[in-house]
Each structure stands twice: as C-alpha cells, then as structure tokens.
Design a protein around this motif. Structure first.
Motif, mmCIF file in Angstrom:
data_model
loop_
_atom_site.group_PDB
_atom_site.id
_atom_site.type_symbol
_atom_site.label_atom_id
_atom_site.label_comp_id
_atom_site.label_asym_id
_atom_site.label_seq_id
_atom_site.Cartn_x
_atom_site.Cartn_y
_atom_site.Cartn_z
ATOM 1 N N GLU A 131 8.373 113.042 -38.158
ATOM 2 C CA GLU A 131 7.729 113.386 -36.898
ATOM 3 C C GLU A 131 6.262 113.681 -37.163
ATOM 4 O O GLU A 131 5.874 113.925 -38.315
ATOM 5 N N HIS A 132 5.454 113.639 -36.117
ATOM 6 C CA HIS A 132 4.036 113.927 -36.284
ATOM 7 C C HIS A 132 3.489 114.596 -35.034
ATOM 8 O O HIS A 132 4.132 114.623 -33.984
ATOM 9 N N THR A 133 2.292 115.161 -35.185
ATOM 10 C CA THR A 133 1.527 115.718 -34.078
ATOM 11 C C THR A 133 0.373 114.759 -33.798
ATOM 12 O O THR A 133 -0.115 114.089 -34.711
ATOM 13 N N GLY B 115 -2.547 119.858 -30.579
ATOM 14 C CA GLY B 115 -2.176 118.533 -30.104
ATOM 15 C C GLY B 115 -0.744 118.486 -29.613
ATOM 16 O O GLY B 115 -0.068 119.508 -29.472
ATOM 17 N N HIS B 116 -0.280 117.292 -29.349
ATOM 18 C CA HIS B 116 1.089 117.041 -28.882
ATOM 19 C C HIS B 116 1.999 117.038 -30.107
ATOM 20 O O HIS B 116 1.911 116.160 -30.954
ATOM 21 N N VAL B 117 2.901 118.021 -30.199
ATOM 22 C CA VAL B 117 3.706 118.206 -31.408
ATOM 23 C C VAL B 117 5.077 117.540 -31.276
ATOM 24 O O VAL B 117 5.526 117.195 -30.181
ATOM 25 N N ASN C 101 4.853 119.087 -39.720
ATOM 26 C CA ASN C 101 4.527 117.692 -39.448
ATOM 27 C C ASN C 101 3.030 117.444 -39.626
ATOM 28 O O ASN C 101 2.212 118.299 -39.287
ATOM 29 N N LEU D 56 -0.685 115.921 -38.786
ATOM 30 C CA LEU D 56 -1.441 115.643 -37.563
ATOM 31 C C LEU D 56 -2.080 114.263 -37.669
ATOM 32 O O LEU D 56 -2.734 113.954 -38.671
#
Length: 202
Positions: A52-54, A97-99, A155, A157
C-alpha cells in the motif's frame, strides 16, 4: 549396609551435580533482547517492498491544476506560486496525503495550464513506475535496522509534482537505521529523503 548407604549417597550427589551443570533453557540477556523477541524484530527482508502507499499531488508555477488518483480529484483552480518561493528544499518537509491506497489504482489523470497559458493533459501510470513494488530509498542493506517481521511498518509516500511544464514522481519512505546519522540527535535513527523515480517534460 554402611558401605551401601555411602554408595547411594554418592550417586545422589552425582545426579544433583549433573543436573546443576546441564545446559539451562535459553535466557534473554537484556531488556533489549526481550523487547526484540516481543516485537518479533528480524533482519529486513530484501529488497524492501510495499503493498500500500500514500499519495499527495503538488502544483507549482501553474495557472490551474487538477490531479485525479484513487479518489476525489485534487483541484487548484488559482495560480500557484513557483517552487522557488519556498527555497531550494521546498519538498523536504511535505508529509500527509491520501493514505492506505492499495497497489495500484488506475493511472493519475493530470490536467493543468502552464505559466504560458498552454493547457496540458497527462496520464501518469503510478503502477507502471513502481511495478516491482520495491521501496525507493538510499539506505544500504547493512545499515537497515531490524524490523517487525522484517517488514516496514509504514507505507511509503508517492509524491506527484506538477511544476510548469514538468511532472516529477518521487517516493519517500521512513527507513530505520542501525546508527544515528547525527550522534547528538537520538531521533536521527532513520532516513526519509525523497527519491526521484520519474520525470516527464511537456
């Protein structure tokens, strides 16, 4: 009978001595060892990977800018200042950011107007850039500290920068290190510098 009793006593003393000298069950040497065992700390699995990432988009030197990726679009409908306004290290402290974005959504759709008034549109395929799911960082393997289950706990970024007629994609990950980068700073046991992954010119 007296001789027999002495012999039995000798056998008992020998058994006790052997028991005392037998290897004991393994014991942890220190609180640090106990904590390592409790957290299941292990050498980092290599290469470091992410599931997963941000994500965060940023626009500089644009008359208008819109980025759509993994959710509602990010819109800046006013002129944005040049990155030079914020100094040479303008991206160093960008966080948030969007996590929790699973690898990988559809490509990022970017529409913007550069400072000369020209309109641009681009699809930036984040999944293609990071198709190997390997974390980008600059820490040598031998310097990466032990990790929980051998994996990163957070995660990385992914940062998408629109800057006039240029788009850059970076990654930032927090990598725990075995040694302090600054001996006077106990919080310097990690590195989190931005790593440039791709550049596009328009």
């Amino acid at each position: 009978m007296k001789t027999h009793g002495i012999a039995v006593m000798a056998l008992l003393l020998t058994a006790v001595a052997l028991t005392a000298c037998s290897p004991a069950s393994p014991t942890l040497k220190s609180d640090e060892d106990r904590l390592r065992a409790e957290l299941n700390l292990k050498p980092a699995k290599w290469p470091l990977k992410f599931k997963e990432h941000t994500f965060i988009p940023l626009c500089y030197s644009t008359l208008a800018c819109k980025v759509s990726y993994a959710g509602p679009p990010w819109i800046d409908d006013k002129p944005s200042p040049p990155s030079s306004t914020y100094g040479p290290k303008y991206l160093d402290h960008i966080m948030g950011g969007h996590v929790g974005i699973s690898n990988f959504p559809d490509p990022a759709e970017v529409t913007w107007r550069s400072m000369d008034g020209v309109e641009h549109k681009a699809l930036i395929d984040i999944g293609a850039i990071f198709r190997d799911r390997v974390v980008r960082h600059n820490v040598p393997r031998e310097e990466v500290a032990e990790l929980v289950h051998g994996k990163l706990s957070g995660n990385p970024l992914i940062l998408l920068e629109v800057n006039d007629r240029t788009i850059r994609v970076y990654m930032r990950a927090f990598i725990p290190t075995k040694h302090l980068s600054d001996p006077d700073n106990p919080l310097s046991d990690r590195r989190d510098e931005l790593v440039l992954a791709r550049t596009y010119q328009y």
